[in-house]
Design a protein around this motif. Structure first.
Motif, PDB file in Angstrom:
ATOM      1  N   SER A  18      58.195  23.415  29.890  1.00 44.85           N
ATOM      2  CA  SER A  18      58.641  22.615  28.747  1.00 44.85           C
ATOM      3  C   SER A  18      60.030  22.022  28.938  1.00 44.85           C
ATOM      4  O   SER A  18      60.497  21.265  28.097  1.00 44.85           O
ATOM      5  CB  SER A  18      58.634  23.476  27.479  1.00 44.85           C
ATOM      6  N   GLY A  19      60.709  22.352  30.040  1.00 51.43           N
ATOM      7  CA  GLY A  19      62.032  21.786  30.261  1.00 51.43           C
ATOM      8  C   GLY A  19      62.691  22.386  31.482  1.00 51.43           C
ATOM      9  O   GLY A  19      62.158  23.283  32.136  1.00 51.43           O
ATOM     10  N   GLY A  58      64.728  19.152  27.905  1.00 51.47           N
ATOM     11  CA  GLY A  58      63.412  19.677  27.561  1.00 51.47           C
ATOM     12  C   GLY A  58      63.225  19.813  26.066  1.00 51.47           C
ATOM     13  O   GLY A  58      63.937  19.185  25.271  1.00 51.47           O
ATOM     14  N   ASN A  59      62.265  20.652  25.681  1.00 51.82           N
ATOM     15  CA  ASN A  59      61.987  20.891  24.268  1.00 51.82           C
ATOM     16  C   ASN A  59      63.033  21.831  23.685  1.00 51.82           C
ATOM     17  O   ASN A  59      63.247  22.933  24.196  1.00 51.82           O
ATOM     18  CB  ASN A  59      60.598  21.510  24.089  1.00 51.82           C
ATOM     19  N   TYR A 112      64.205  26.113  24.540  1.00 47.83           N
ATOM     20  CA  TYR A 112      65.395  26.389  25.339  1.00 47.83           C
ATOM     21  C   TYR A 112      65.697  27.888  25.314  1.00 47.83           C
ATOM     22  O   TYR A 112      65.567  28.509  24.261  1.00 47.83           O
ATOM     23  CB  TYR A 112      66.602  25.616  24.804  1.00 47.83           C
ATOM     24  N   PHE A 117      64.157  27.547  28.399  1.00 49.32           N
ATOM     25  CA  PHE A 117      63.081  27.140  29.308  1.00 49.32           C
ATOM     26  C   PHE A 117      62.794  28.182  30.382  1.00 49.32           C
ATOM     27  O   PHE A 117      62.541  27.850  31.539  1.00 49.32           O
ATOM     28  CB  PHE A 117      63.402  25.799  29.989  1.00 49.32           C
TER      29      PHE A 117
END
Length: 415
Positions: free
Chosen positions: A273-274, A261-262, A266, A268
């Motif tokens: 976003s992930g 993800g982004n 993190y 997330f």
């Protein structure tokens, strides 16, 4: 050889008490070879330097200098303070380098250079952490860094990422770092081992495009220490300490972790976003989940982590002489844990009373418990809170052929 009180200053770089033996060949117009048999001096900060068996080729036409050494001690932090011909680095290194090779272009040392060498038991200091005991092959040029890691007894410290300093008996793998301004880290088969964990990771981190993608395979992990190796942002210290206190025995083999993800979002927890997902087969896990309660022993099953939630699904568990079946433990929010435990207890009814007495849910005397015979099937749910909320317990009990002895002549049967 020069006298002890010798003093040379070049562009504010100071060399004192110079003692040297050099061999030159060539000329100062084209190519000059020289070998340093011995070169020692004291810097402006009174640090001692000594170089032995060092060779160099200077190409005046190309304005390039190549340096070679079979072995030397190097401390970039000390050198950057003593001399101004190289910029002060964000990453500092100290240790022994074998097969040292360095190429510099005299027009611009900082933009055009090449370095390679085999490094042993070194200290690498980063802006927010350090690696102590690093060994392996390193190649650095103006485009990227290659780290071929082959280390024993290594210590990794990084306060913003790790919960505590981590020590590993061995570390092997490859890391390539591209684009120094916005680093991209490519990680290949990075294997870390100690008595707690044996884990292999591959993936990449792209700071410029805000991408984090990492896959890890856990060959073995001691469940007592699993949260020690989870990133600091993954859960609060209070949650981590609960796991470390509650998991008193057990291990996992064949675990998987996927992070994708982004990077900036993190781990997330919120939004889309992930993903961060992990699964662990669990063996022989002992769980002392609440002080004073009867623990669960020899638990086998699977644990799942999905973003900020954790799930444990177990095989059959023995609690006293009772079997706990279809049991599960759910933590919806690892940052602020509240445990939800449910399952079915099948066994002697007196075991259920012993269990509930231990948990302060009932107060039945042991003398009365000894008068009970027969079995029960109990479907139960428990909520155990560590965030100030009340603990709750509910159950539905089916009695099977229960007998209660009042005295030698009177008893209730077939309940």
């Amino acid at each position: 050889n020069t006298k002890k009180n010798s003093y040379v200053e070049i562009n504010n770089n100071i060399f004192k008490n110079i003692n040297t033996k050099l061999i030159f060949s060539g000329n100062f117009k084209n190519i000059l070879d020289f070998e340093i048999i011995n070169f020692s001096f004291i810097s402006k900060n009174d640090n001692n330097y000594e170089i032995n068996n060092f060779a160099s080729i200077v190409n005046f036409k190309n304005k390039e200098i190549n340096l070679y050494a079979e072995s030397l001690l190097f401390d970039s932090s000390k050198i950057s303070k003593d001399f101004n011909f190289l910029p002060k680095p964000d990453v500092n290194f100290s240790g022994r380098i074998n097969n040292f090779k360095l190429s510099l272009f005299l027009k611009d040392f900082s933009k055009n250079f090449y370095f390679s060498g085999n490094i042993f038991q070194s200290l690498i200091s980063l802006p927010n952490g350090k690696v102590n005991g690093f060994s392996g092959f390193v190649k650095i040029d103006s485009d990227n860094i290659l780290l071929s890691i082959n280390s024993n007894n290594i210590k990794i410290s990084y306060d913003s990422i790790l919960r505590e300093d981590l020590f590993f008996d061995s570390a092997h793998g490859t890391i390539i770092i591209d684009n120094f301004k916005n680093p991209v880290l490519n990680i290949s088969s990075l294997i870390l081992k100690n008595q707690d964990i044996d884990i292999s990771s591959s993936g990449y981190v792209d700071t410029n495009n805000d991408i984090l993608k990492l896959y890890s395979y856990i060959n073995y992990v001691d469940m007592r220490y699993i949260t020690k190796y989870m990133p600091l942002r993954f859960m609060k210290n209070s949650s981590s300490k609960w796991f470390q206190k509650s998991f008193t025995n057990g291990y996992s083999k064949g675990g998987h972790i996927l992070i994708n993800g982004n990077l900036s979002d993190y781990p997330f927890y919120d939004g889309l976003s992930g993903i961060s997902y992990a699964t662990f087969p669990i063996s022989d896990l002992d769980v002392d989940y609440k002080s004073g309660w009867i623990p669960f022993n020899k638990v086998n099953g699977k644990a799942y982590f999905n973003k900020n939630s954790a799930y444990f699904i177990s095989d059959e568990i023995s609690v006293l002489n009772t079997k706990l079946k279809k049991s599960s433990l759910t933590i919806k929010e690892v940052r602020n844990p509240e445990l939800k435990i449910k399952g079915t207890l099948k066994g002697p009814f007196k075991d259920l009373l012993i269990f509930s007495n231990k948990a302060s849910l009932t107060r039945v005397s042991s003398e009365k418990i000894d008068r009970i015979k027969g079995n029960s099937e109990t479907h139960f749910k428990m909520n155990l809170s560590f965030n100030g909320k009340k603990n709750t317990y509910e159950s539905m009990i089916k009695l099977k052929n229960l007998e209660y002895i009042l005295d030698e002549k009177n008893r209730f049967k077939d309940l």
